[in-house]
Design a protein around this motif. Structure first.
Motif, PDB file in Angstrom:
ATOM      1  N   UNK A 261       0.952  -1.201   0.067  1.00 37.57           N
ATOM      2  CA  UNK A 261      -0.010  -0.114   0.056  1.00 37.57           C
ATOM      3  C   UNK A 261       0.758   1.048   0.022  1.00 37.57           C
ATOM      4  N   UNK A 262       0.157   2.216   0.232  1.00 41.34           N
ATOM      5  CA  UNK A 262       0.853   3.798   0.053  1.00 41.34           C
ATOM      6  C   UNK A 262       0.681   4.426   1.478  1.00 41.34           C
ATOM      7  N   UNK A 263      -0.062   3.774   2.403  1.00 37.28           N
ATOM      8  CA  UNK A 263      -0.353   4.626   3.707  1.00 37.28           C
ATOM      9  C   UNK A 263       0.742   4.723   4.549  1.00 37.28           C
ATOM     10  N   UNK A 264       0.473   5.294   5.555  1.00 34.47           N
ATOM     11  CA  UNK A 264       1.713   5.612   6.500  1.00 34.47           C
ATOM     12  C   UNK A 264       1.409   4.488   7.602  1.00 34.47           C
ATOM     13  N   UNK A 265       2.376   4.247   8.586  1.00 33.30           N
ATOM     14  CA  UNK A 265       2.306   3.505   9.823  1.00 33.30           C
ATOM     15  C   UNK A 265       1.769   4.173  10.841  1.00 33.30           C
ATOM     16  N   UNK A 266       2.242   5.344  10.741  1.00 34.37           N
ATOM     17  CA  UNK A 266       1.793   6.551  12.105  1.00 34.37           C
ATOM     18  C   UNK A 266       1.865   7.680  11.368  1.00 34.37           C
ATOM     19  N   UNK A 267       0.461   8.274  11.876  1.00 35.10           N
ATOM     20  CA  UNK A 267       0.264   9.715  11.781  1.00 35.10           C
ATOM     21  C   UNK A 267      -0.122  10.396  12.921  1.00 35.10           C
ATOM     22  N   UNK A 268       0.111  11.580  13.120  1.00 35.19           N
ATOM     23  CA  UNK A 268      -0.282  12.378  14.360  1.00 35.19           C
ATOM     24  C   UNK A 268       0.011  13.639  14.201  1.00 35.19           C
ATOM     25  N   UNK A 269      -0.305  14.547  15.350  1.00 32.89           N
ATOM     26  CA  UNK A 269       0.082  15.896  15.380  1.00 32.89           C
ATOM     27  C   UNK A 269       0.879  16.292  16.487  1.00 32.89           C
ATOM     28  N   UNK A 270       1.792  17.071  16.542  1.00 35.25           N
ATOM     29  CA  UNK A 270       2.624  17.706  17.611  1.00 35.25           C
ATOM     30  C   UNK A 270       2.683  19.072  17.559  1.00 35.25           C
ATOM     31  N   UNK A 271       3.066  19.618  18.670  1.00 30.74           N
ATOM     32  CA  UNK A 271       2.855  21.214  18.735  1.00 30.74           C
ATOM     33  C   UNK A 271       4.193  21.611  19.310  1.00 30.74           C
ATOM     34  N   UNK A 272       4.457  22.957  18.719  1.00 28.46           N
ATOM     35  CA  UNK A 272       5.705  23.793  19.160  1.00 28.46           C
ATOM     36  C   UNK A 272       5.612  25.293  19.184  1.00 28.46           C
ATOM     37  N   UNK A 273       6.474  25.947  19.706  1.00 26.84           N
ATOM     38  CA  UNK A 273       6.644  27.220  19.458  1.00 26.84           C
ATOM     39  C   UNK A 273       7.975  27.697  19.753  1.00 26.84           C
ATOM     40  N   UNK A 274       8.169  29.093  19.556  1.00 27.07           N
ATOM     41  CA  UNK A 274       9.587  29.468  19.839  1.00 27.07           C
ATOM     42  C   UNK A 274       9.602  31.072  20.208  1.00 27.07           C
ATOM     43  N   UNK A 275      10.873  31.388  20.629  1.00 31.48           N
ATOM     44  CA  UNK A 275      10.894  32.757  21.068  1.00 31.48           C
ATOM     45  C   UNK A 275      11.817  33.239  22.116  1.00 31.48           C
ATOM     46  N   UNK A 276      11.936  34.273  22.380  1.00 30.74           N
ATOM     47  CA  UNK A 276      12.828  35.014  23.394  1.00 30.74           C
ATOM     48  C   UNK A 276      12.018  34.854  24.784  1.00 30.74           C
ATOM     49  N   UNK A 277      12.668  34.168  25.798  1.00 29.30           N
ATOM     50  CA  UNK A 277      12.100  34.128  27.107  1.00 29.30           C
ATOM     51  C   UNK A 277      12.935  35.070  28.324  1.00 29.30           C
ATOM     52  N   UNK A 278      12.142  35.531  29.094  1.00 25.15           N
ATOM     53  CA  UNK A 278      12.566  36.435  30.245  1.00 25.15           C
ATOM     54  C   UNK A 278      12.468  35.386  31.287  1.00 25.15           C
ATOM     55  N   UNK A 279      13.554  35.321  32.423  1.00 27.01           N
ATOM     56  CA  UNK A 279      13.357  34.426  33.509  1.00 27.01           C
ATOM     57  C   UNK A 279      14.241  35.175  34.749  1.00 27.01           C
ATOM     58  N   UNK A 280      13.670  35.299  35.920  1.00 27.55           N
ATOM     59  CA  UNK A 280      14.146  35.924  36.907  1.00 27.55           C
ATOM     60  C   UNK A 280      14.522  34.748  38.054  1.00 27.55           C
ATOM     61  N   UNK A 281      15.764  34.745  38.581  1.00 22.91           N
ATOM     62  CA  UNK A 281      16.087  33.993  39.844  1.00 22.91           C
ATOM     63  C   UNK A 281      16.558  34.788  40.744  1.00 22.91           C
ATOM     64  N   UNK A 282      16.518  34.327  42.172  1.00 26.48           N
ATOM     65  CA  UNK A 282      17.308  35.057  43.237  1.00 26.48           C
ATOM     66  C   UNK A 282      18.149  33.885  44.080  1.00 26.48           C
ATOM     67  N   UNK A 283      19.185  34.477  44.675  1.00 27.03           N
ATOM     68  CA  UNK A 283      19.944  33.391  45.589  1.00 27.03           C
ATOM     69  C   UNK A 283      20.033  34.249  46.714  1.00 27.03           C
ATOM     70  N   UNK A 284      19.790  33.669  47.704  1.00 27.80           N
ATOM     71  CA  UNK A 284      20.077  34.450  49.043  1.00 27.80           C
ATOM     72  C   UNK A 284      21.116  34.005  49.701  1.00 27.80           C
TER      73      UNK A 284
END
Length: 430
Positions: A261-284
């Motif tokens: 046949x010509x079908x696929x063994x596996x089909x599905x959806x996945x999700x993603x994104x991208x960008x610049x992230x800001x993060x804050x951290x403090x060490x006492x």
């Protein structure tokens, strides 16, 4: 100004504060229950988000973080005890009794368990001071399957057990096994005394904490005396700009293809994104020193303080959550880190991005984010009279000016480490 309107003086602090900008290519390092990248709303705009829990776990499991200093988050200390004792030949009911006591001894309860409770967990109708679990029969009073017994031995809440405390548990189990081997007939009585003692004295410690517990803390609701306040705080990371979750339809061809046949063994959806992230951290740093000083010499405690600061900084730079890593190869390092050191109060600069960043002509998102962060920080320093020492690590060539860094900017990790560890009075990376 009337005295009633004067601001109270700030309590002196000893803080390292980190403001990080990290660019992620298409990724899904921290997903929600639907498999999509986590998000949040800020300033009326959807942003990508990476949870603080995911970042801290990545930091704890980073290759550079010493395993000998990593505590264990678990509900299964009792299961570990049950398996060890049962494998040594101890009756399952007695092994389950000891397991319930272990759960309490590492912070998982307030009531001393009884042998009757252990018998109930095993099921069945036979009574006595201990018996072997057997395969379940068809009658109503059959013993429970072993996997069901083990699941019932989990503590109700997750517990944080340090490396030293796990070693104490191991020693306790070895002593019980030795007592069984020496006098199996009198073991039930021996175990009864052990259960009372371990539930009273606990397997937890109030001192000699490992770096993991000192940095990230733990809560022991059943016995607050063993609670450790974290020396660090880590924010959720979010994109400095608007965020879009994208879907990826994918398929994998049928490679045996016996049917032609010509079908696929596996089909599905996945999700993603991208960008610049800001993060804050403090060490006492002061709190970190106080926690690590308990039960140690001053020299050993100071060495561990330096180690903790070093591992924490390295983790902030390089350790990222590993979700969908094999699908995206999304390992990245922070591109820009603004660090302050001193007595200023902790101040999250996330409000710099309340209005989503939109690059102007000749700028990319990282350049625009760096400009927004530094301008906001300068305004905050002036408005609040902040005086902390400052270092800006810039690993993004497009945002650099000139042929060499101008203070307080540095261009190497070595220089950043030097600034951070100067607080400990150490000559490092000279």
């Amino acid at each position: 100004m009337p005295d009633s309107l004067r601001l109270a003086p700030l309590v002196p602090a000893d803080l390292l504060q980190f403001h990080m900008l990290t660019a992620f290519p298409p990724h899904n390092v921290n997903r929600d229950e639907d498999g999509r990248p986590k998000t949040c709303l800020l300033g009326g705009s959807l942003r990508g988000r990476i949870s603080s829990q995911a970042k801290k776990r990545a930091l704890r499991f980073a290759p550079h973080f010493p395993k000998t200093q990593r505590a264990t988050r678990t509900r299964e200390a009792g299961i570990l005890a049950f398996r060890r004792l049962s494998a040594a030949g101890i009756d399952d009911a007695l092994a389950a009794w000891a397991a319930l006591a272990v759960n309490m001894a590492v912070g998982g309860g307030t009531a001393v368990p009884t042998l009757a409770e252990a018998e109930t967990l095993l099921g069945g109708t036979k009574k006595g001071k201990g018996r072997k679990a057997v395969e379940p029969a068809d009658d109503e009073g059959a013993p429970k399957p072993r996997d069901e017994i083990e699941r019932s031995l989990r503590s109700e809440q997750g517990l944080v057990v340090s490396t030293r405390e796990l070693a104490r548990l191991d020693d306790a189990l070895e002593s019980l096994i030795a007592a069984w081997q020496q006098n199996a007939n009198g073991f039930a009585s021996t175990l009864a005394g052990w259960v009372r003692t371990v539930c009273k004295e606990k397997l937890l410690t109030r001192a000699d904490h490992d770096l993991d517990t000192a940095l990230f803390g733990r809560m022991v609701a059943a016995d607050p005396a063993f609670t450790v306040e974290a020396a660090c705080a880590v924010s959720h990371a979010f994109t400095t700009h608007s965020f879009v979750t994208e879907g990826d339809y994918f398929s994998a061809g049928e490679e045996l293809n016996e049917l032609g046949g010509t079908g696929a063994a596996i089909t599905s959806y996945a999700f993603f994104g991208g960008g610049v992230y800001y993060q804050h951290a403090v060490l006492d740093r002061a709190h970190l020193r106080q926690t690590l000083a308990d039960g140690r010499s001053a020299e050993e405690a100071e060495r561990l303080v330096v180690d903790a600061m070093d591992h924490f900084l390295t983790g902030l730079l390089f350790a990222q959550p590993k979700g969908k890593r094999n699908s995206h190869a999304s390992d990245v390092a922070a591109s820009y880190v603004l660090v302050t050191r001193g007595g200023d109060p902790a101040l999250n600069l996330g409000l710099a991005f309340l209005d989503p960043v939109t690059p102007t002509a000749g700028q990319d998102l990282m350049q625009a984010s760096i400009a927004r962060l530094t301008a906001f920080h300068e305004a905050a320093r002036a408005a609040y009279g902040l005086t902390n020492a400052l270092c800006a690590f810039n690993a993004y060539p497009a945002a650099r000016a000139g042929n060499a860094p101008q203070a307080p900017e540095v261009w190497t990790v070595e220089a950043l480490h030097r600034f951070v560890l100067e607080a400990a009075g150490q000559e490092v990376l000279a």
